[in-house]
Design an enzyme around this catalytic site. Structure first.
Site, mmCIF file in Angstrom:
data_model
loop_
_atom_site.group_PDB
_atom_site.id
_atom_site.type_symbol
_atom_site.label_atom_id
_atom_site.label_comp_id
_atom_site.label_asym_id
_atom_site.label_seq_id
_atom_site.Cartn_x
_atom_site.Cartn_y
_atom_site.Cartn_z
ATOM 1 N N TYR A 54 -64.138 40.845 -17.453
ATOM 2 C CA TYR A 54 -65.065 39.890 -16.849
ATOM 3 C C TYR A 54 -66.288 39.719 -17.744
ATOM 4 O O TYR A 54 -66.986 40.687 -18.045
ATOM 5 C CB TYR A 54 -65.501 40.337 -15.454
ATOM 6 C CG TYR A 54 -64.388 40.425 -14.421
ATOM 7 C CD1 TYR A 54 -63.141 39.849 -14.630
ATOM 8 C CD2 TYR A 54 -64.597 41.088 -13.219
ATOM 9 C CE1 TYR A 54 -62.126 39.933 -13.681
ATOM 10 C CE2 TYR A 54 -63.596 41.179 -12.254
ATOM 11 C CZ TYR A 54 -62.373 40.606 -12.496
ATOM 12 O OH TYR A 54 -61.374 40.690 -11.553
ATOM 13 N N SER A 206 -59.659 36.351 -3.690
ATOM 14 C CA SER A 206 -59.647 34.933 -3.309
ATOM 15 C C SER A 206 -59.207 34.713 -1.864
ATOM 16 O O SER A 206 -58.367 33.846 -1.589
ATOM 17 C CB SER A 206 -58.764 34.123 -4.259
ATOM 18 O OG SER A 206 -59.304 34.126 -5.555
ATOM 19 N N PRO A 207 -59.766 35.446 -0.894
ATOM 20 C CA PRO A 207 -59.380 35.225 0.506
ATOM 21 C C PRO A 207 -59.797 33.854 1.027
ATOM 22 O O PRO A 207 -59.230 33.375 2.013
ATOM 23 C CB PRO A 207 -60.108 36.350 1.251
ATOM 24 C CG PRO A 207 -61.275 36.701 0.383
ATOM 25 C CD PRO A 207 -60.771 36.525 -1.017
ATOM 26 N N LYS A 216 -65.725 23.020 1.866
ATOM 27 C CA LYS A 216 -66.722 22.237 1.115
ATOM 28 C C LYS A 216 -66.094 21.174 0.211
ATOM 29 O O LYS A 216 -66.787 20.246 -0.217
ATOM 30 C CB LYS A 216 -67.604 23.165 0.286
ATOM 31 C CG LYS A 216 -66.904 23.901 -0.847
ATOM 32 C CD LYS A 216 -67.875 24.834 -1.560
ATOM 33 C CE LYS A 216 -67.204 25.644 -2.647
ATOM 34 N NZ LYS A 216 -68.158 26.583 -3.284
ATOM 35 N N GLN A 291 -74.627 34.543 1.063
ATOM 36 C CA GLN A 291 -73.178 34.415 1.168
ATOM 37 C C GLN A 291 -72.547 35.750 1.558
ATOM 38 O O GLN A 291 -71.596 35.791 2.339
ATOM 39 C CB GLN A 291 -72.588 33.933 -0.165
ATOM 40 C CG GLN A 291 -72.949 32.502 -0.515
ATOM 41 C CD GLN A 291 -72.435 32.101 -1.888
ATOM 42 O OE1 GLN A 291 -72.448 32.901 -2.826
ATOM 43 N NE2 GLN A 291 -72.004 30.863 -2.026
ATOM 44 N N ASN A 295 -70.395 36.372 5.052
ATOM 45 C CA ASN A 295 -68.976 36.727 4.983
ATOM 46 C C ASN A 295 -68.670 38.041 5.685
ATOM 47 O O ASN A 295 -67.576 38.212 6.235
ATOM 48 C CB ASN A 295 -68.499 36.770 3.528
ATOM 49 C CG ASN A 295 -68.265 35.386 2.952
ATOM 50 O OD1 ASN A 295 -68.029 34.432 3.682
ATOM 51 N ND2 ASN A 295 -68.345 35.259 1.640
#
Length: 336
Positions: A54, A206-207, A216, A291, A295
């Protein structure tokens, strides 16, 4: 926050994992990244996932700085090895003994820790004998540099072969990290049953389907500025499979379902993956602290069977279920 055992091990992880793919040292400034990590800690998240690849190792540096000063024993830190790093030379990739042994030392240095809780094979290496890879992982566990070993996006057969060798070598494979969401269910027919049989949990990424399940992205409309679909560092390539009109129309039809459950669209998506008993944790990323706060409200939500059935009815045939896609999306040879 809730905590679940990881596979058949005694290790518990938070049901929400904070991950920094495509964000730290890339999409967000370091001070915002640290604010997001603080929000995660404040919400009871104890599990943090990163990878050496990453931002070409820089994301590990940012996470190490953000967690500095925290009680190490109270955290579960996960990282990965496979994809190219550094100058990306001939041995700076894959799951050879050389790359694994050098990579764990680099990850520990960047994360400012003596060990990681779970060290994960970021993909399956078709060019290195599996026995060589597993022996290297066994040695890392015996050296105390990793407590457990996991894999990411391995097929059911690859998991079975890996577990057989790990048992012979005296260590545990405890987890698989696949993509999983309402829209992407390719692990359900083969990977999850095999994992349940062999004692592995899923730590899913990536749920919310790279943001598509937040609602969105609107059918017939340009993608929002600053969204993952506009990210030229890899995010746009990953999300484009979900940006079809038929998918976006079905996702918008989930809004009344989320309203019925008293959840946001994102919370519904996270609660849905956590509904699967083989999922130990769902990885969320964040570019803003709020965020994270929103979540984590999906934790502890119980979705009634009729609500699950309604989600299936609404999404219909846009759901991807083909088990072969795990293999088809995997690199056929080491990337360079």
């Amino acid at each position: 926050m809730e905590y679940r055992y990881l596979g058949n091990s005694g290790l518990k992880v938070s049901t929400i994992t904070y991950g920094n793919w495509l964000t730290h040292a890339s999409q967000v400034e370091n001070d915002v990244a640290i604010q997001c990590v603080r929000a995660a800690l404040d919400a009871g998240i104890s599990t943090f996932d990163t990878a050496d690849t990453y931002a070409n190792t820089a994301a590990e540096v940012v996470l190490g700085e953000a967690l500095k000063g925290e009680r190490r024993e109270s955290l579960e830190i996960l990282t990965k090895v496979y994809w190219p790093t550094g100058p990306k030379g001939k041995n700076d990739t894959g799951l050879s003994r050389k790359h694994i042994m050098e990579s764990i030392n680099g990850s520990l240095r960047r994360l400012q820790t003596d060990y990681v809780d779970v060290y994960q094979a970021h993909r399956y290496d078709t060019e290195t004998p599996l026995a060589e890879t597993m022996q290297a992982f066994a040695d890392i566990v015996r050296q105390g540099k990793a407590l457990y070993i996991g894999v990411s996006e391995w097929t059911a057969d690859q998991i079975r072969d890996g577990v057989k060798l790990s048992r012979e070598l005296g260590f545990q494979l405890v987890s698989n990290q696949p993509q999983y969401s309402m829209l992407w269910r390719v692990i359900e027919d083969e990977v999850i049953p095999t994992s349940e049989e062999l004692g592995l949990s899923q730590i899913v990424f990536s749920p919310v389907a790279q943001g598509v399940l937040t609602g969105k992205y609107l059918p017939g409309q340009p993608v929002p500025e600053g969204s993952r679909a506009t990210d030229d560092k890899g995010g746009a390539d990953f999300v484009k499979r979900f940006l079809r009109e038929d998918v976006l129309e079905r996702v918008q039809a989930l809004r009344p379902v989320a309203d019925q459950a008293g959840l946001t669209m994102a919370q519904l998506a996270v609660a849905w993956v956590l509904h699967n008993p083989n999922v130990a944790s769902a990885i969320i990323g964040a570019s803003r602290p709020e965020q994270v706060t929103e979540n984590v409200k999906a934790v502890g939500v119980s979705l009634a069977p009729e609500l699950i059935a309604l989600i299936d009815e609404v999404l219909g045939d846009v759901v991807e279920r083909d088990a072969n896609l795990t293999q088809e999306n995997a690199p056929a040879q080491r990337p360079v």
